[in-house]
Write a protein that holds these residues in place. Structure first.
Motif, PDB file in Angstrom:
ATOM      1  N   ALA A 431       0.833  -1.205   0.000  1.00  0.00           N
ATOM      2  CA  ALA A 431       0.000   0.000   0.000  1.00  0.00           C
ATOM      3  C   ALA A 431       0.869   1.256   0.000  1.00  0.00           C
ATOM      4  O   ALA A 431       0.572   2.226  -0.716  1.00  0.00           O
ATOM      5  CB  ALA A 431      -0.927  -0.010   1.214  1.00  0.00           C
ATOM      6  N   PHE A 432       1.946   1.259   0.783  1.00  0.00           N
ATOM      7  CA  PHE A 432       2.861   2.409   0.794  1.00  0.00           C
ATOM      8  C   PHE A 432       3.427   2.645  -0.609  1.00  0.00           C
ATOM      9  O   PHE A 432       3.519   3.792  -1.070  1.00  0.00           O
ATOM     10  CB  PHE A 432       4.005   2.172   1.780  1.00  0.00           C
ATOM     11  CG  PHE A 432       3.606   2.323   3.229  1.00  0.00           C
ATOM     12  CD1 PHE A 432       2.388   2.899   3.583  1.00  0.00           C
ATOM     13  CD2 PHE A 432       4.447   1.900   4.251  1.00  0.00           C
ATOM     14  CE1 PHE A 432       2.035   3.038   4.920  1.00  0.00           C
ATOM     15  CE2 PHE A 432       4.097   2.032   5.587  1.00  0.00           C
ATOM     16  CZ  PHE A 432       2.877   2.599   5.920  1.00  0.00           C
ATOM     17  N   VAL A 458      -6.760  -3.682   4.464  1.00  0.00           N
ATOM     18  CA  VAL A 458      -5.742  -2.693   4.124  1.00  0.00           C
ATOM     19  C   VAL A 458      -6.210  -1.999   2.852  1.00  0.00           C
ATOM     20  O   VAL A 458      -6.424  -2.650   1.824  1.00  0.00           O
ATOM     21  CB  VAL A 458      -4.361  -3.337   3.900  1.00  0.00           C
ATOM     22  CG1 VAL A 458      -3.349  -2.270   3.486  1.00  0.00           C
ATOM     23  CG2 VAL A 458      -3.886  -4.043   5.168  1.00  0.00           C
ATOM     24  N   SER A 459      -6.366  -0.690   2.917  1.00  0.00           N
ATOM     25  CA  SER A 459      -6.830   0.068   1.749  1.00  0.00           C
ATOM     26  C   SER A 459      -5.882   1.227   1.491  1.00  0.00           C
ATOM     27  O   SER A 459      -5.180   1.706   2.387  1.00  0.00           O
ATOM     28  CB  SER A 459      -8.255   0.584   1.969  1.00  0.00           C
ATOM     29  OG  SER A 459      -8.295   1.483   3.059  1.00  0.00           O
ATOM     30  N   ARG A 511      -8.594   4.957  -8.163  1.00  0.00           N
ATOM     31  CA  ARG A 511      -9.337   5.119  -6.913  1.00  0.00           C
ATOM     32  C   ARG A 511      -8.716   4.339  -5.759  1.00  0.00           C
ATOM     33  O   ARG A 511      -9.002   4.617  -4.603  1.00  0.00           O
ATOM     34  CB  ARG A 511     -10.784   4.682  -7.100  1.00  0.00           C
ATOM     35  CG  ARG A 511     -11.548   5.551  -8.094  1.00  0.00           C
ATOM     36  CD  ARG A 511     -13.013   5.179  -8.141  1.00  0.00           C
ATOM     37  NE  ARG A 511     -13.657   5.355  -6.846  1.00  0.00           N
ATOM     38  CZ  ARG A 511     -14.940   5.072  -6.603  1.00  0.00           C
ATOM     39  NH1 ARG A 511     -15.690   4.589  -7.585  1.00  0.00           N
ATOM     40  NH2 ARG A 511     -15.456   5.245  -5.408  1.00  0.00           N
ATOM     41  N   GLY A 512      -7.893   3.356  -6.071  1.00  0.00           N
ATOM     42  CA  GLY A 512      -7.193   2.659  -5.005  1.00  0.00           C
ATOM     43  C   GLY A 512      -7.512   1.184  -4.951  1.00  0.00           C
ATOM     44  O   GLY A 512      -8.206   0.625  -5.809  1.00  0.00           O
ATOM     45  N   THR A 513      -7.003   0.541  -3.879  1.00  0.00           N
ATOM     46  CA  THR A 513      -7.093  -0.910  -3.728  1.00  0.00           C
ATOM     47  C   THR A 513      -7.483  -1.243  -2.298  1.00  0.00           C
ATOM     48  O   THR A 513      -7.078  -0.553  -1.350  1.00  0.00           O
ATOM     49  CB  THR A 513      -5.740  -1.570  -4.066  1.00  0.00           C
ATOM     50  OG1 THR A 513      -5.383  -1.235  -5.409  1.00  0.00           O
ATOM     51  CG2 THR A 513      -5.803  -3.081  -3.929  1.00  0.00           C
ATOM     52  N   LEU A 514      -8.273  -2.315  -2.162  1.00  0.00           N
ATOM     53  CA  LEU A 514      -8.676  -2.814  -0.853  1.00  0.00           C
ATOM     54  C   LEU A 514      -8.386  -4.301  -0.800  1.00  0.00           C
ATOM     55  O   LEU A 514      -8.781  -5.043  -1.702  1.00  0.00           O
ATOM     56  CB  LEU A 514     -10.168  -2.559  -0.606  1.00  0.00           C
ATOM     57  CG  LEU A 514     -10.784  -3.266   0.621  1.00  0.00           C
ATOM     58  CD1 LEU A 514     -10.164  -2.745   1.919  1.00  0.00           C
ATOM     59  CD2 LEU A 514     -12.300  -3.100   0.636  1.00  0.00           C
TER      60      LEU A 514
END
Length: 533
Positions: A431-432, A458-459, A511-514
């Motif tokens: 994620a970082f 973890v998102s 938009r990101g990841t979960l």
């Protein structure tokens, strides 16, 4: 003395055998060809003699009285034209006195027939003979000439010399030699292809190298503490080392013959690769890795390695998560040194008021909030790890939020703790990296325990992944970050499956990841009775 390479030995041996075989065949073919050619020529000249013996002008010439033996007679001229057209060396008409009426050499007309094999023809017999005459050794066909009453009045002999037969043989031998040479070339090419094929099967190695490596392999397998087994495509054991026998063989046989069939079926139940599978066989807890052997025609068996799980657990207690601890503690140490330098500077300036305010700010903005966020984490190792990851996030200038949905008790098994540290460390590290370079990088970690299961989310607000990238993200070695990456999520999945848990991955571009993880979580249970814990 330098060894001749196996491919060269095979090529020379096969080529020599082909040349020798074809050489012998050439001799036999040449002998048979000469015999067949002489037989064919014999039948031909005898047939020609029979046809010429029926000619009217031949009968007339032999019936005349006196018989004319003239080199310039019309009969000789006609017979010579026929001879040249028919391609024979001589056509001789002779009377009952053995005197020639025709011959290719005009000087021989009127002289006795030479060869000594004409008597049966003058007696009324047709046949083929070989004899030496004025033109040399020849194959001769004889046929008697008879008048209208059936009385023999002479004979006709036609023939070809062995020189002409040799020329015909040479013409046919030329095509035979071309065929033999072509076969030799094909044989040499086949020998080369065979040598290449054998070399490919042997992976380019020489027999003495393979022999040396086999001895080295046997010594290496005997020295390994890890069990190694191999089976072929037919399911037969082809390799087993002593460590594998100790782990699997209750009878103590050192050749693998005592390993139960059910154990082998459990180990080799699939042709798919398996990494870090946990099995209990013959009362032993084992970690199993299986890799299929790919041959030229598909699967050629499998190799299985075995490790005593208790030994691995002892090592895991020391090694699991060490790199993550070190990375997180490095960030904490760097942050602590910076703050220590500020404190030391204020002490040297003797600015106690500023020092007091700075310490209060640290407690209010960093220490107290961080301690509050992990207050529900009862295991000190996990709590310290989360604090260290928070320090690493501040060093990377990432907004890192930790949320506890419930109290997180200490696990019963320390191995679960080590695997959990590895899982969290890999997911947070990914994620970082995903938010690096974003305008407002944010990462959040949510932990909770409910019904004997621990869930963690973890998102991040990174660049996300498309559907194809999301489906392949957990495959080992697959990564958009370049070569040598793509092992973190694969290892996380392996750890989760070893604990009997599940992993889900959701992602949207820009938009990101979960990542959602659920694992069984055995924990210490604290009971309170009458105020006494």
């Amino acid at each position: 003395m330098k060894r001749l390479r196996l491919s060269a030995q095979i090529s020379i041996l096969v080529a020599s055998m082909i040349v020798l075989t074809l050489g012998v065949a050439l001799l036999l073919f040449n002998y048979q060809l000469r015999a067949n050619l002489e037989e064919a020529q014999g039948e031909r000249v005898m047939g020609l003699a029979a046809v010429l013996a029926d000619r009217e002008d031949v009968r007339v010439a032999l019936s005349a009285r006196p018989i004319v033996h003239d080199a310039h007679s019309p009969l000789r001229q006609e017979i010579e034209r026929l001879r040249e057209r028919l391609g024979v060396d001589f056509i001789t008409v002779m009377d009952l006195d053995h005197l020639r009426l025709t011959h290719p050499d005009p000087d021989e007309v009127g002289r006795y027939f030479r060869g000594g094999d004409e008597d049966p023809a003058l007696a009324g017999e047709s046949y083929v003979s070989r004899s030496e005459g004025t033109l040399g050794v020849s194959i001769r066909g004889f046929s008697p000439v008879m008048n209208d009453n059936g009385t023999v009045i002479g004979a006709v002999s036609t023939g070809v010399t062995l020189t002409r037969v040799g020329l015909l043989l040479a013409e046919r031998r030329q095509s035979l030699l071309l065929g033999i040479v072509l076969l030799m070339l094909v044989g040499a090419a086949s020998a080369w292809c065979l040598a290449r094929y054998i070399k490919r099967i042997l992976l380019g190695f020489e027999p003495h190298q393979i022999s040396q490596w086999v001895r080295e392999r046997q010594a290496m397998l005997a020295s390994l503490h890890e069990g190694v087994l191999a089976i072929n495509g037919a399911g037969e054991i082809t390799l087993v080392n002593p460590a594998a026998c100790q782990l699997l063989n209750p009878l103590g046989a050192d050749d693998g013959s005592g390993i139960p069939a059910s154990t082998l079926k459990e180990l080799f139940d699939s042709a798919m690769p398996t990494l870090d599978r946990r099995l209990t066989l013959n009362g032993r807890a084992l970690i199993v890795n299986r890799v299929p052997i790919r041959g030229e025609r598909g699967a050629g068996g499998s190799v299985v390695t075995l490790r005593d799980r208790s030994e691995v657990n002892r090592l895991a207690e020391e090694l699991t998560g060490v790199s993550r601890y070190a990375q997180a503690l490095r960030a904490s140490t760097h942050e602590f040194k910076n703050r220590l330098h500020v404190i030391l500077g204020l002490v040297q300036l003797r600015d106690l008021g500023r020092l007091e305010r700075y310490l209060r700010e640290l407690d209010d903005t960093l220490i107290a909030p961080a301690a509050a966020r992990i207050a529900g984490v009862r295991d000190p190792v996990l709590a310290g790890f989360l604090l260290a990851k928070g320090s690493e996030a501040r060093e990377r200038r990432v907004a890192f939020e930790i949320e506890l949905e419930s109290e997180i008790p200490a696990p019963e098994d320390s191995e679960i703790l080590h695997l959990l540290v590895s899982i969290i460390g890999n997911l947070v590290e990914n994620a970082f990296e995903a938010v690096a370079g974003r305008e407002s990088p944010q990462v959040s970690l949510t932990l909770g325990v409910d019904g004997g299961a621990l869930s963690l989310h973890v998102s991040d607000n990174g660049g996300g992944m498309n559907e194809d990238q999301r489906q392949r993200a957990i495959e080992q070695g697959v990564s958009s970050k370049g070569e040598g990456r793509g092992y973190g999520l694969a290892m996380v999945k392996t750890h989760i499956e070893s604990l009997g848990g599940a992993l889900a991955l959701y992602s949207t571009l820009e938009r990101g990841t979960l990542v959602e993880v659920t694992v069984p979580y055995g924990m210490f249970v604290t009971q309170v009775t009458d105020g006494v814990t």
